[in-house]
Scaffold this motif. Sequence first.
Motif, mmCIF file in Angstrom:
data_model
loop_
_atom_site.group_PDB
_atom_site.id
_atom_site.type_symbol
_atom_site.label_atom_id
_atom_site.label_comp_id
_atom_site.label_asym_id
_atom_site.label_seq_id
_atom_site.Cartn_x
_atom_site.Cartn_y
_atom_site.Cartn_z
ATOM 1 N N PHE A 1 0.442 -1.208 -0.186
ATOM 2 C CA PHE A 1 -0.375 -0.196 0.029
ATOM 3 C C PHE A 1 1.046 1.198 0.029
ATOM 4 O O PHE A 1 0.223 1.985 -0.936
ATOM 5 C CB PHE A 1 -0.936 0.073 0.850
ATOM 6 C CG PHE A 1 -2.212 -0.696 1.359
ATOM 7 C CD1 PHE A 1 -2.982 -0.861 -0.201
ATOM 8 C CD2 PHE A 1 -2.114 -1.759 1.853
ATOM 9 C CE1 PHE A 1 -4.192 -1.470 -0.267
ATOM 10 C CE2 PHE A 1 -3.369 -3.153 1.928
ATOM 11 C CZ PHE A 1 -4.180 -2.274 1.329
ATOM 12 N N ALA A 2 1.220 1.433 1.017
ATOM 13 C CA ALA A 2 2.464 2.559 0.925
ATOM 14 C C ALA A 2 3.762 2.706 -0.121
ATOM 15 O O ALA A 2 3.706 3.417 -1.206
ATOM 16 C CB ALA A 2 4.345 2.377 1.963
ATOM 17 N N GLU A 3 4.017 1.329 -1.345
ATOM 18 C CA GLU A 3 4.349 1.526 -2.392
ATOM 19 C C GLU A 3 4.049 2.013 -3.606
ATOM 20 O O GLU A 3 3.809 3.362 -4.356
ATOM 21 C CB GLU A 3 5.402 0.496 -3.449
ATOM 22 C CG GLU A 3 5.938 0.348 -4.279
ATOM 23 C CD GLU A 3 6.616 1.547 -4.731
ATOM 24 O OE1 GLU A 3 7.272 2.281 -5.307
ATOM 25 O OE2 GLU A 3 7.809 1.981 -3.380
ATOM 26 N N LEU A 4 2.301 1.569 -3.645
ATOM 27 C CA LEU A 4 1.164 2.607 -4.211
ATOM 28 C C LEU A 4 0.663 3.552 -4.210
ATOM 29 O O LEU A 4 0.847 4.360 -5.106
ATOM 30 C CB LEU A 4 0.213 1.171 -4.570
ATOM 31 C CG LEU A 4 0.152 -0.002 -4.895
ATOM 32 C CD1 LEU A 4 -1.821 -1.244 -4.189
ATOM 33 C CD2 LEU A 4 0.500 0.070 -6.277
ATOM 34 N N GLY A 5 0.643 4.016 -2.848
ATOM 35 C CA GLY A 5 0.875 5.570 -2.558
ATOM 36 C C GLY A 5 1.682 6.736 -3.057
ATOM 37 O O GLY A 5 1.571 7.438 -3.382
ATOM 38 N N GLY B 1 1.815 15.069 -8.972
ATOM 39 C CA GLY B 1 3.228 15.725 -8.026
ATOM 40 C C GLY B 1 2.592 16.314 -6.837
ATOM 41 O O GLY B 1 2.972 17.361 -6.203
ATOM 42 N N LEU B 2 2.752 15.589 -5.939
ATOM 43 C CA LEU B 2 2.748 15.327 -4.755
ATOM 44 C C LEU B 2 3.441 14.921 -3.939
ATOM 45 O O LEU B 2 4.450 13.487 -4.007
ATOM 46 C CB LEU B 2 0.770 14.361 -3.925
ATOM 47 C CG LEU B 2 -0.279 15.476 -4.498
ATOM 48 C CD1 LEU B 2 -1.631 14.403 -4.432
ATOM 49 C CD2 LEU B 2 -0.287 16.700 -4.312
#
Length: 471
Positions: A246-250, A258-259
């Motif tokens: 999930f962290a990698e997808l985020g 661009g965040l």
Amino acid sequence: MLAVIHVLFRDDLVSLGLVSGFTDGLDDVGTAVSSLTPVWAAERTGIVASDIERIAHDFSRAEAGICYGRMGVSTQAYGALCQWAIQVINVVTGNLDKPGGSLFTLPAMDQVTNTSPGGFARFSSRGRGLPEFNYELPAAAMVEEIRTPGEGQIRLMFTGAGNPVLSTPNGAALDEALEELEFMVSLDPALNETTRHAHVILPPTSPLEHDHYDIGFHNLAVRNTARYNPPVFERPKGALHDWEIFAELGDRLANLLGLEPMPRQPPHELVDRALRSGPYGGASDWQISIEKLVAHPSGIDFGPLQPSCPDRLQTVDKRIRLSIPEVLRDIDRLIEDAPAEGYRLIGRRHVRDNNSWMHNHQRLMKGKPRCQLMMHPDDVANEGWKSGMMVTVSSRVGHLQAELSASDEVMPGVVSLPHGYGHGRSGTRGEIANRHPGVSCNDITDEQFVDQLSGNAAVNGVLVSLSVSAA
């Protein structure tokens, strides 16, 4: 349960005890159940009126007691009403917030004080207007949300560790609808009846390869406890935990938008922080932490549940509101709802195979077959059938065949199929499960049959017809 409440009011057995000072709407409840006599309930349920009266009297006079119900009473046409009635019985007999009765936990990682009180009907599904609960729509709306064109149509789906094709109403329709998605991703270790539709499957580490702190269990436990389990095995090289996926997808999504990506923090660090700031943390004598729980692998028992109301209540005014207009109107719906002729289908869960993933383990599946249609012996005799026959079960949405098993564990007029079967489909990878395919009861449950108050799927009490082929 409504007739039990009726008897409690009729026979002057209502005594709220500790919660009397912050409970409202008692008179409205008494009025709402005034006509729901034990005789009325006996005609609907088959439970003798004198037994209903005895239960009410015994419960009210007991030193302590608790009325409790979970899945079975929730997933049917009056599930929300049942849950309300359960709590009313506990309240009016003085068994809410009482030792030996119904008490709230005070868990080490306290999700009550750290989350919102939730909400209901703040938005609804696009098709039938089914209400949300806690920002979730009923599973019964899933197919129509995939197939109904327009703004908000589901075109991409992400599933995580679930198998809705076998566990939601009219699973056969969902099975077809998932093929209509433009893109589907599944975070799941299994190639099952649902994930076989995914364009991408992201397999996480297995349960024995990652650590675990059971937030949900400790919130619902019968004592205040805490336990942390480190991983049993090292994870294979290159394997990722679910939180890392999930962290990698985020991170990748943030880069595309661009965040700034969110900082990564392993779950055990978040749990440790919550434990240290919780009721048994740094400000208490327990000084609880992940490190301390690792030193106590069997867990730590903080003692029995204690009265905690009204402080523990999450209502704005810290009061219990028994008189809920939507619920009281649902009592009128129940009164007007004439029982239909025919058999009613209910599900069941066996200890060894209560979810579909358990069917792929030989130790759990060995022994006699369990995917059988249970039917009361009197009904079997009346139909002129016998155990072992193949019976066709039909509903509005479809039909299936199952082996008949006469059993007095179901009431007359009721038939039962177990949850989670329906294996053997192409594209799955479950060798043992596919040797015990059975049939999916949710291929004949009806997504249009819902609890009208909550919108929740009613997978129990589905009207069905039965037949056998001529020899």
